[in-house]
Design a protein around this motif. Sequence first.
Motif, short mmCIF file in Angstrom:
data_model
loop_
_atom_site.label_atom_id
_atom_site.label_comp_id
_atom_site.label_asym_id
_atom_site.label_seq_id
_atom_site.Cartn_x
_atom_site.Cartn_y
_atom_site.Cartn_z
N ASP A 129 0.84 -1.19 0.00
CA ASP A 129 0.00 0.00 0.00
C ASP A 129 0.87 1.24 0.00
O ASP A 129 2.11 1.16 -0.03
CB ASP A 129 -0.97 -0.02 1.18
N ILE A 130 0.26 2.39 0.06
CA ILE A 130 1.00 3.64 -0.07
C ILE A 130 1.91 3.89 1.12
O ILE A 130 2.88 4.65 1.04
CB ILE A 130 0.00 4.82 -0.26
N GLU A 131 1.65 3.22 2.26
CA GLU A 131 2.50 3.35 3.44
C GLU A 131 3.65 2.35 3.44
O GLU A 131 4.50 2.38 4.33
CB GLU A 131 1.66 3.17 4.71
N GLY A 185 -0.45 2.73 -4.16
CA GLY A 185 0.52 1.80 -3.63
C GLY A 185 1.64 1.51 -4.61
O GLY A 185 1.86 2.26 -5.56
N PHE A 186 2.29 0.37 -4.38
CA PHE A 186 3.46 0.01 -5.17
C PHE A 186 3.42 -1.48 -5.48
O PHE A 186 2.78 -2.27 -4.77
CB PHE A 186 4.75 0.33 -4.41
N GLN A 187 4.11 -1.86 -6.53
CA GLN A 187 4.24 -3.26 -6.90
C GLN A 187 5.62 -3.46 -7.50
O GLN A 187 6.22 -2.53 -8.04
CB GLN A 187 3.17 -3.66 -7.91
N GLY A 188 6.13 -4.71 -7.41
CA GLY A 188 7.44 -4.97 -7.98
C GLY A 188 7.92 -6.36 -7.63
O GLY A 188 7.15 -7.23 -7.23
N TYR A 189 9.21 -6.56 -7.76
CA TYR A 189 9.78 -7.86 -7.45
C TYR A 189 11.15 -7.66 -6.81
O TYR A 189 11.81 -6.64 -6.97
CB TYR A 189 9.89 -8.74 -8.70
N VAL A 190 11.57 -8.70 -6.06
CA VAL A 190 12.85 -8.71 -5.35
C VAL A 190 13.66 -9.89 -5.89
O VAL A 190 13.15 -11.01 -5.94
CB VAL A 190 12.66 -8.85 -3.83
N HIS A 241 3.20 -1.05 3.59
CA HIS A 241 2.84 -2.33 4.18
C HIS A 241 2.54 -3.33 3.08
O HIS A 241 1.87 -3.01 2.09
CB HIS A 241 1.62 -2.17 5.10
N ILE A 242 3.01 -4.58 3.24
CA ILE A 242 2.85 -5.61 2.23
C ILE A 242 1.41 -6.11 2.22
O ILE A 242 0.88 -6.55 3.26
CB ILE A 242 3.83 -6.78 2.49
N LEU A 243 0.77 -6.07 1.05
CA LEU A 243 -0.59 -6.57 0.88
C LEU A 243 -0.61 -8.00 0.37
O LEU A 243 -1.51 -8.78 0.71
CB LEU A 243 -1.37 -5.66 -0.08
N ASP A 244 0.35 -8.33 -0.47
CA ASP A 244 0.43 -9.68 -1.03
C ASP A 244 1.87 -9.92 -1.45
O ASP A 244 2.57 -8.99 -1.87
CB ASP A 244 -0.52 -9.82 -2.23
N VAL A 245 2.32 -11.18 -1.35
CA VAL A 245 3.69 -11.53 -1.71
C VAL A 245 3.69 -12.96 -2.22
O VAL A 245 2.92 -13.80 -1.77
CB VAL A 245 4.64 -11.35 -0.49
N SER A 246 4.55 -13.23 -3.20
CA SER A 246 4.58 -14.54 -3.83
C SER A 246 5.21 -15.58 -2.90
O SER A 246 5.99 -15.25 -2.00
CB SER A 246 5.35 -14.47 -5.14
#
Length: 726
Positions: A451-453, A535-540, A455-460
């Motif tokens: 989210d914009i703060e 919010g944000f999305q991406g990968y590590v 905090h992780i909403l979903d993770v693979s």
Amino acid sequence: MMQVMAAPRTANFALPWLLLTGLLLLALAGCGQLADTPAPARQGELDLRDWHPQRDGPVELSGQWGFYWQQLLQPDELPASPPAYAPVPGYWTKYPGDLPATGFATFHLRVLVEQGSRALAIYAPGEGSAYTLWVNGERLGSVGRVGVDADTTQPARHRRTYFLRDHDGELDIVVQIANFNHRKAGFRNALILGDAEQLHTSQRLAWLADAFVIGMILVFALHYLMLFLFHREDKSSLYFSLLSLAVGLRASLTSQGLLLWLAPDAAWPWLLRLEYMAVFLTPAFYTGFMRALYPQEFPRFLLRTLWALGLAFSIVTLFSSTLFASELIPAFEVVYFSTLLVMLVCLVRVFQRRRDYWPYILAASALVGGLNTMEALHLTGRLSWGNLSHVGFLAFLLVQSLMLSVRSADKDRRLSQLSHDLEERNLSLQQSERKYRELFEDSQDVIFLADIEGHILDVSPSCEALLGYRPEEIVAMENLDQLGERSERRRMFDIVANEGSTLDFITRLNHRDGYGVPVSVAATQRRDENGRLIGFQGYVRNLSDRFEAQEQRQRAERLEQIATLDPLTRCFNRRYFQDASTREIARAGRQGSDLSLILFDLDHFKRINDTHGHATGDKVLISIARLVNSKIRSSDVLARYGGEEFVVMLPETQVDQALQRAEDLRAQVESVVIETTKGERIGVTVSLGVAQWQRGESLTDLLERADRALYVAKKAGRNLARVAEA
């Protein structure tokens, strides 16, 4: 399904615009025409005594110039005859001898003109590096700063007109050129000689034409940008504005260089990078514009591919030297012509289906494609002229303005097109969502939504293999500090919030077992249908293997340097020299080539150590090693052989040439002034022994003969070079 419609009836009105475009191109292309050179220069002399400046117009000073490679000579330093003649204009990388792109040289030309002719001037288009110009012994000016290496050379690109003083029927022209920043090195653009008033007038007309073209392009860019801001659903305006800005930027840096004139103190390497980035991104802008008009014919993958390639080339250009960036142009040429073929197929589909406004697109695309092709060939050196892309683009704008006028008048067709675009976007969204879910579940990289703060909403699920935590554990964390530094996490999200994305944010995350894991994070913004950031999305991606390989490579490089380099002077050590020289002797024996050696040491070095201290002695050794290393060829081998003794191996060199090289080194060392640790200024000299390898001779024998010659030089009074007896 969208109905295929015939071309608008108003297409017949394209003829006047096309005629106007043609007249404009002819007018602009006709500016600054040159007279035919009566005969090119031969062996450094150009005879123009039958040339009349007012009657015949300006003429290029082309042909064979005297060429002094790796020498910066002033007029009073020129020998009676040059060692070679080189064609001008031309690249010295294409001269005989396989010369490198980086280097410096002096060019010399003697021009015979009619006595008593009116005031003359020389127009210098600029070489894209650095040069200094002399005429009849007078230094007329410089562009940039000419040096002997990348540190002392300051590149620049300015077009200059130099007005000549009275002459007696002869112009003695000397040009120093240095290049350490571009793959196209040499005397790339011939000087132009002509009547001072004519050259001055033609230059003003050229600037005026350039300012008109660039001004028109930038006006169109601003116009289309404003249209997009008021009608954001029409992406064609945005892409066309970006396309106009890219072409306008490049045009202001090339042609007459208006931006260089407006910002003369700007760092030229950064302006060159901007020019290349504009070139690299132009195909993506143009394809985005065409896809916005014809989404069925121009596939999405083409646009994404060009964006990825354009950004990749641009990022490499931004963070690399201009020399390396210029080497990207041939590779980009492959991308450009491949794109041209794909776009040609797409345009054929547009024409076959008689899409809206296809006659305009046909005329404009043929014009821009042809001129851009000439531009690409010009950039790679295959055409000596061809910098007309911005003129062709202005013609494209004129045709495009007519097309948009017709397009805006046909509202029903526009609504139909928008409906079709919406249907395609919905279908693409569904496909993307399905593909995303498959990627999310199967990816080895850790994909996340926040989210914009932050905090992780979903993770693979792959997060467990990377960090030791299950997805539900990470989602349930109220405080993510146990995964990594809060300041790093906040900095990354601030970058994405302000810049839209980050492609390779390097940081370190904490594993459940307490050790750190180096990772690369790529993230983008998530926005709702109103464009609001949500919010944000991406990968590590795990970088452990990359970091380990990098450390191993660095350790290997350090060990190699320790094994081959002298720790004080940083030139090769005795062991490396013996190995390299043994190989050179074997090669000379096989090929029957020449091989010479210079053995030298510093005169009275012990006195320097005793008088000024060992710190000053070390400084002297370092300074002399650097000086000699900067004066030898890349094929030569310089090594510290012991104490104050050095040796230089010279492949493909006869003994008389080696003696001359030794004399040059001796004179250069003698001219050096070194400051001691106490601030005193001292000079040093060297004695040198020269020997040429004889067939069947070992390295030890060759060194002994050179050492005997060195002993003779010292006995004769030092600061001398002597040749060993055969």
